[in-house]
Design a protein around this motif. Sequence first.
Motif, mmCIF file in Angstrom:
data_model
loop_
_atom_site.group_PDB
_atom_site.id
_atom_site.type_symbol
_atom_site.label_atom_id
_atom_site.label_comp_id
_atom_site.label_asym_id
_atom_site.label_seq_id
_atom_site.Cartn_x
_atom_site.Cartn_y
_atom_site.Cartn_z
ATOM 1 N N SER A 5 0.848 -1.195 0.000
ATOM 2 C CA SER A 5 0.000 0.000 0.000
ATOM 3 C C SER A 5 0.877 1.237 0.000
ATOM 4 N N ARG A 6 1.925 1.183 0.813
ATOM 5 C CA ARG A 6 2.837 2.324 0.865
ATOM 6 C C ARG A 6 3.475 2.542 -0.495
ATOM 7 N N SER A 7 3.876 1.443 -1.122
ATOM 8 C CA SER A 7 4.511 1.547 -2.436
ATOM 9 C C SER A 7 3.559 2.193 -3.436
ATOM 10 N N ASN A 8 2.326 1.715 -3.438
ATOM 11 C CA ASN A 8 1.350 2.222 -4.401
ATOM 12 C C ASN A 8 0.990 3.666 -4.127
ATOM 13 N N ARG A 9 1.011 4.040 -2.858
ATOM 14 C CA ARG A 9 0.646 5.391 -2.449
ATOM 15 C C ARG A 9 1.771 6.374 -2.795
ATOM 16 N N GLU A 10 3.014 5.939 -2.568
ATOM 17 C CA GLU A 10 4.116 6.907 -2.625
ATOM 18 C C GLU A 10 4.942 6.850 -3.906
ATOM 19 N N ILE A 11 5.012 5.656 -4.515
ATOM 20 C CA ILE A 11 5.980 5.511 -5.613
ATOM 21 C C ILE A 11 5.297 5.661 -6.971
ATOM 22 N N PRO A 12 5.666 6.676 -7.753
ATOM 23 C CA PRO A 12 5.174 6.754 -9.128
ATOM 24 C C PRO A 12 5.960 5.769 -9.994
ATOM 25 N N HIS A 13 5.368 4.601 -10.218
ATOM 26 C CA HIS A 13 6.047 3.545 -10.968
ATOM 27 C C HIS A 13 6.077 3.857 -12.460
ATOM 28 N N TYR A 14 7.159 3.527 -13.121
ATOM 29 C CA TYR A 14 7.134 3.415 -14.582
ATOM 30 C C TYR A 14 7.526 1.976 -14.937
ATOM 31 N N TYR A 15 7.009 1.501 -16.055
ATOM 32 C CA TYR A 15 7.245 0.103 -16.431
ATOM 33 C C TYR A 15 7.875 0.015 -17.810
ATOM 34 N N LEU A 16 8.872 -0.839 -17.952
ATOM 35 C CA LEU A 16 9.501 -1.090 -19.254
ATOM 36 C C LEU A 16 9.583 -2.601 -19.441
ATOM 37 N N GLU A 17 9.494 -3.028 -20.666
ATOM 38 C CA GLU A 17 9.681 -4.458 -20.904
ATOM 39 C C GLU A 17 10.489 -4.683 -22.164
ATOM 40 N N THR A 18 11.195 -5.797 -22.194
ATOM 41 C CA THR A 18 11.953 -6.139 -23.378
ATOM 42 C C THR A 18 11.989 -7.656 -23.534
ATOM 43 N N GLN A 19 12.066 -8.106 -24.793
ATOM 44 C CA GLN A 19 12.162 -9.542 -25.035
ATOM 45 C C GLN A 19 13.628 -9.919 -25.172
ATOM 46 N N ILE A 20 14.014 -10.958 -24.482
ATOM 47 C CA ILE A 20 15.409 -11.391 -24.522
ATOM 48 C C ILE A 20 15.485 -12.790 -25.123
#
Lengths: 415, 83
Positions: free
Chosen positions: A208-223
């Motif tokens: 909950s703290r993470s979701n409340r405080e951290i503005p996540h960005y997501y990246l993905e790549t195929q290896i």
Amino acid sequence: MTDFCMPSLGADMKTGTLVKWHVKPGDRLKRGDIIADVETDKGIMEIEVFEDCVIDELLLKPETEVPVGTVMAKIHSEVAKKVTEAKVPIKETAKEKHLIESTKPPVKTTVTSTPVTTDGKRLRVSPIARKLAAELGVDLTQIKGTGAEGAIQERDVRQAAALADKVEEPAIERPVEKPLETPAAPAKLPSSAEFQAGMRRAIAAAMSRSNREIPHYYLETQIDMSHPLKWLEMENQKRSIKDRILPVVLLIKATAKALTEIPELNGYWIDDRLQVEESIHIGFAISLRQGGLVTPAIHHADTKSLDELMAAMRDLIERTRGGRLRSSELMDATITLTSLGDIGVEKVFGVIYPPQVALVGFGKITEQPWAERGMLDVRSVMTATLAGDHRATDGIIGARFLQALNTQLQTPEQL
Amino acid sequence: MNTQETQVKATLLNLLKNIAPDANFEALGETEDIRQALGIDSFDFLNFMIGINESFGVEIPETDYGKLMTLKDIIQYIEAHRT
């Protein structure tokens, strides 16, 4: 004499129950020795000391539940004593008091949710004060800071702690202060259902703290994992079954080596700034059979060989599932790695474990069509994802990391 | 299933019980995918392979792991390869 306090084993821990002491008064301990077993929402943990020391007095009775920061034992540090005897001037003797606790690096992780004042404004707190408050169990929101712009400083926390001691000493709420003879309210060790509930509470608090405080960005790549898997297969052919290395070990090592190139993702977001950590301790997500999740650290993953990493992972999984982790393993992970490929998941969009700033996720390795240099081929392909804290880094850093990760995996013989 | 196969099966189930103590073994069919049925990950599976190696002296190359999905597969594999 020094206080040995109930340590915080992660952002989600508020209290701990002493299960048993491993020592008695007069015992000498070396740094890293186990002083006690403590039960938390995530199971029983072995608590280590962070300095060579001698046990003076055990203040807590087994089966007592106390808040983080509560004094558990009186000890004295042999080093500190020598220093005093040698008459080396120590500016502030009070500093000695928390020598044991303050020398451990990961106290940073004891920071619970960022405190705000009653009117919703963020508190200004110096890092030392914040650390000390966590150690002493002082509520920062109840302190009026005397520093610049009302910033809370070390002396404010000490004052508040001293005041609280005076007020609370006679209260029965602090079983801590009682001598061993006095019967303390016994905390029964939790049943399986209670453990489940506790585990969910711990995960809920951190996420909950993470979701409340951290503005996540997501990246993905195929290896393309064809070459690393082929290399590993050849390696494993030379080994007996029990010495074989699992593919996830390649992922751990490649992550660690990529972090040496992109250190910005290895560290903590504390006090509105990124603190890059020099050591790379990879928190490895391990699911428990009875449900729940623990992410103990594989220490110095960048400097370990694949065999050493496999042994470390084996040891960690067995102790996690057997409920015997050490305090340091729960406190000092600098990044988290999660692999859900075994269950057939293709990609993982992770939730960062605060105060860390990144989480690397690996999905299942599957055969897929792969176009390269105008040719179509079938390769073993895996999707790697990165969840990054946008306060700490930008997408380009994350992109560089995933690229470095891929490069590392394509040269498995150098891992 | 002959006596020998029954014994092999009993040993396999014992190994699996150590790996997944709380799984429901009553419900495990001989032709069921063990990993899926018991919620076994690659680490557990490796331990299962080590257990088979130690119990029966059978060397299992990694490339054969894919052939060992069910109890039936494994019992046949052991019978064919044990010394």
